[in-house]
Design an enzyme around this catalytic site. Structure first.
Site, short mmCIF file in Angstrom:
data_model
loop_
_atom_site.label_atom_id
_atom_site.label_comp_id
_atom_site.label_asym_id
_atom_site.label_seq_id
_atom_site.Cartn_x
_atom_site.Cartn_y
_atom_site.Cartn_z
N GLY A 149 0.81 -1.22 0.00
CA GLY A 149 0.00 0.00 0.00
C GLY A 149 0.84 1.27 0.00
NE ARG A 156 -5.07 9.36 -9.07
CZ ARG A 156 -4.77 8.15 -9.53
NH1 ARG A 156 -3.84 7.96 -10.44
NH2 ARG A 156 -5.40 7.09 -9.05
CG ASP A 170 -6.76 -1.51 -14.26
OD1 ASP A 170 -6.56 -2.07 -15.36
OD2 ASP A 170 -5.86 -1.36 -13.41
P1 AMP Z 1 -1.27 -0.02 -11.50
O1 AMP Z 1 -0.21 -0.78 -12.22
O2 AMP Z 1 -0.72 1.16 -10.80
O3 AMP Z 1 -2.44 0.33 -12.38
O4 AMP Z 1 -1.79 -0.95 -10.34
C1 AMP Z 1 -2.38 -2.21 -10.59
C2 AMP Z 1 -3.00 -2.77 -9.34
O5 AMP Z 1 -2.02 -3.07 -8.35
C3 AMP Z 1 -3.98 -1.83 -8.66
O6 AMP Z 1 -5.08 -2.55 -8.17
C4 AMP Z 1 -3.15 -1.22 -7.56
O7 AMP Z 1 -3.93 -0.74 -6.49
C5 AMP Z 1 -2.30 -2.40 -7.12
N1 AMP Z 1 -1.04 -1.99 -6.48
C6 AMP Z 1 -0.01 -1.37 -7.08
N2 AMP Z 1 0.97 -1.10 -6.19
C7 AMP Z 1 0.57 -1.54 -5.00
C8 AMP Z 1 1.14 -1.55 -3.67
N3 AMP Z 1 2.35 -1.05 -3.43
N4 AMP Z 1 0.41 -2.10 -2.67
C9 AMP Z 1 -0.81 -2.63 -2.91
N5 AMP Z 1 -1.39 -2.65 -4.13
C10 AMP Z 1 -0.73 -2.11 -5.17
MG MG Z 2 -3.76 1.87 -12.19
#
Ligand code: AMP
Ligand code: MG
Length: 457
Positions: A93, A143, A219
């Site tokens: 997170g 953001r 997404d």
């Molecule tokens: P993204 O590549 O940023 O679009 O993220 C893809 C998914 O991974 C989303 O559901 C994010 O919330 C989750 N995610 C990315 N980084 C983290 C993190 N450090 N901790 C928990 N979830 C993450």
């Molecule tokens: Mg994303």
């Protein structure tokens, strides 16, 4: 506190002094709740690189609440990297500082270029280390978005066959983002048309500046039509339609020129979620969705044509003008020419009559020399001062070049935020040359070229 966006805070009617106070800092780092804030993490699904993931969500983001701007437009305020949520799965997170600085720089640069985008309200250092490839300094990003409803948010409910809630979500999105659709004889078709139009235009707008989103998963596509998710994004230096940066995009799915067709693919996934709302009869629903999706190419191509012919100084260009653009792009790709510098130097060439600077950007000069003759002939009867003025409004001097972003992140990781601030400051006026900042116009030297970007997860 690393940087607070005063201008944006003012526009949102947020008291800047309070935001910059110890209390504001505690809120922006996720350590204290603002009065009245009811934080929540949003669920969503999504097609990632073409494969469907039913269970995603805000894993490192939390929505603090909403503010209504002076003009009545409602905005979400969200923290990224402040800690685990119910959707964190096995993630922490948290966010490393690098992605925080990157999103700040690029999203604000996009806003200054006039591209619809989520915005950066603040970047703070957490003081903690996060574990990635190695231990890295952590950060929290704030953001601001017109909303965080994604195509993937619709897919969450549709993939669970929960069409009552698809309808609730669609009604909400119409009210928040497409109020005109309420008067459409079929409001859900009105919503679909609206999202298609905004996305088709948005992607053309990215392409005007050589922007590669890098992770156009469903997404990461916003229903409001704003650019969202600045993970592995990058602006091209040398023009290459097949260019990708993302370290995980092995097949070039999200390459520069593929963004058009991927946009339509994503919107098709959106349309699928709306099928039960479009008509009682499935065949009719599909026909309506297909006919709406069929408008994407025309809207996108018209917008692209308008933006690219303006880049070579032609207002309201026609198909013949588009062929002139295409010939230039071919010459640029073959000559390994820098995308941003070519367009900017073309307006200088027109003013000075000296072609040598623009020609020097190409490995092989023949094609561009020939092209310059065609272009000059086309502009023969135009008022050159108007042409130059259009080109300078359309072609930026400054883009957030990757090697400059990397430089700002490297320094930031060592506690020196001066390069980060300087980059943000100059990118606020991307169309105006500035004697103090000429080195920021330059393409990277061979040893400075950044070949890959990472989503920072
Ligand atoms: P993204 O590549 O940023 O679009 O993220 C893809 C998914 O991974 C989303 O559901 C994010 O919330 C989750 N995610 C990315 N980084 C983290 C993190 N450090 N901790 C928990 N979830 C993450
Ligand atoms: Mg994303």
């Amino acid at each position: 506190m690393i940087r607070l966006n005063h201008d944006l805070a003012n526009k949102l009617g947020i008291d800047v002094a309070r935001l910059g106070s110890p209390e504001g800092l505690a809120i922006l780092s996720g350590n204290q709740l603002a009065d009245g804030s009811e934080p929540l993490a949003m669920a969503y699904s999504g097609h990632q690189f073409g494969g469907f993931s039913p269970q995603l969500g805000d894993g490192r983001a939390i929505l603090l609440g909403e503010v209504v701007r002076h003009d009545g437009v409602r905005h979400d305020i969200q923290l990224k990297g402040s800690g685990p949520t119910p959707y964190s799965r096995r993630g922490d997170g948290r966010s490393a500082l690098g992605p925080v600085l990157r999103e700040y720089i690029v999203s604000e640069a996009m806003a200054a270029l006039g591209v619809p985008t989520t915005r950066a309200l603040a970047a703070v250092a957490s003081g903690d280390k996060v574990q990635r490839e190695c231990l890295m300094p952590g950060g929290v990003f704030t953001r601001v978005a017109q909303s965080h409803i994604r195509i993937g948010t619709f897919q969450w409910f549709a993939s669970r066959q929960d069409y009552d809630n698809v309808k609730v979500l669609a009604d909400y999105a119409i009210q928040r983002h497409y109020p005109d659709a309420q008067h459409h004889e079929n409001p859900y078709l009105g919503l679909l048309n609206g999202v298609i139009e905004r996305q088709a235009k948005l992607i053309a707008h990215w392409m005007q500046f050589g922007f590669i989103h890098g992770v156009m998963n469903t997404d990461n596509m916003s229903i409001s039509g704003e650019t969202i998710d600045y993970g592995p994004c990058a602006f091209m230096d040398i023009y290459d339609p097949l260019k990708t940066f993302s370290s995980i995009d092995h097949q070039g799915r999200y390459a520069f020129a593929n963004q058009s067709s991927i946009g339509q693919w994503n919107l098709t996934r959106f349309a699928e979620t709306l099928l039960p709302l479009l008509d009682d009869d499935l065949k009719q629903s599909i026909a309506k969705a297909e006919s709406a999706l069929g408008t994407f190419s025309d809207i996108h191509q018209t917008e692209l044509q308008k933006r690219y012919t303006a880049k070579i100084g032609i207002e309201a260009g026609d198909t013949a003008d588009w062929s002139i653009v295409e010939a230039l792009l071919v010459a640029m790709a073959e000559g390994n020419a820098d995308f941003t510098l070519v367009f900017r130097h073309l307006s200088d060439t027109l003013e000075s009559g000296n072609d040598s600077l623009v020609i020097s950007l190409f490995d092989q000069p023949d094609a561009i020399i020939e092209w310059l003759t065609v272009w000059r002939a086309r502009l023969h009867e135009c008022d050159h001062s108007q042409v130059v003025s259009l080109m300078r409004r359309t072609n930026p001097v400054f883009i957030p070049r990757n090697h400059r972003i990397e430089e700002a992140i490297r320094s930031g990781n060592n506690g020196d935020f001066a390069p980060f601030h300087r980059l943000n400051d100059l990118l606020q006026h991307p169309f105006t040359a500035h004697a103090e900042f000429t080195e920021f116009e330059d393409a990277p030297l061979p040893n400075e070229v950044v070949h890959a970007t990472f989503c920072g997860t």
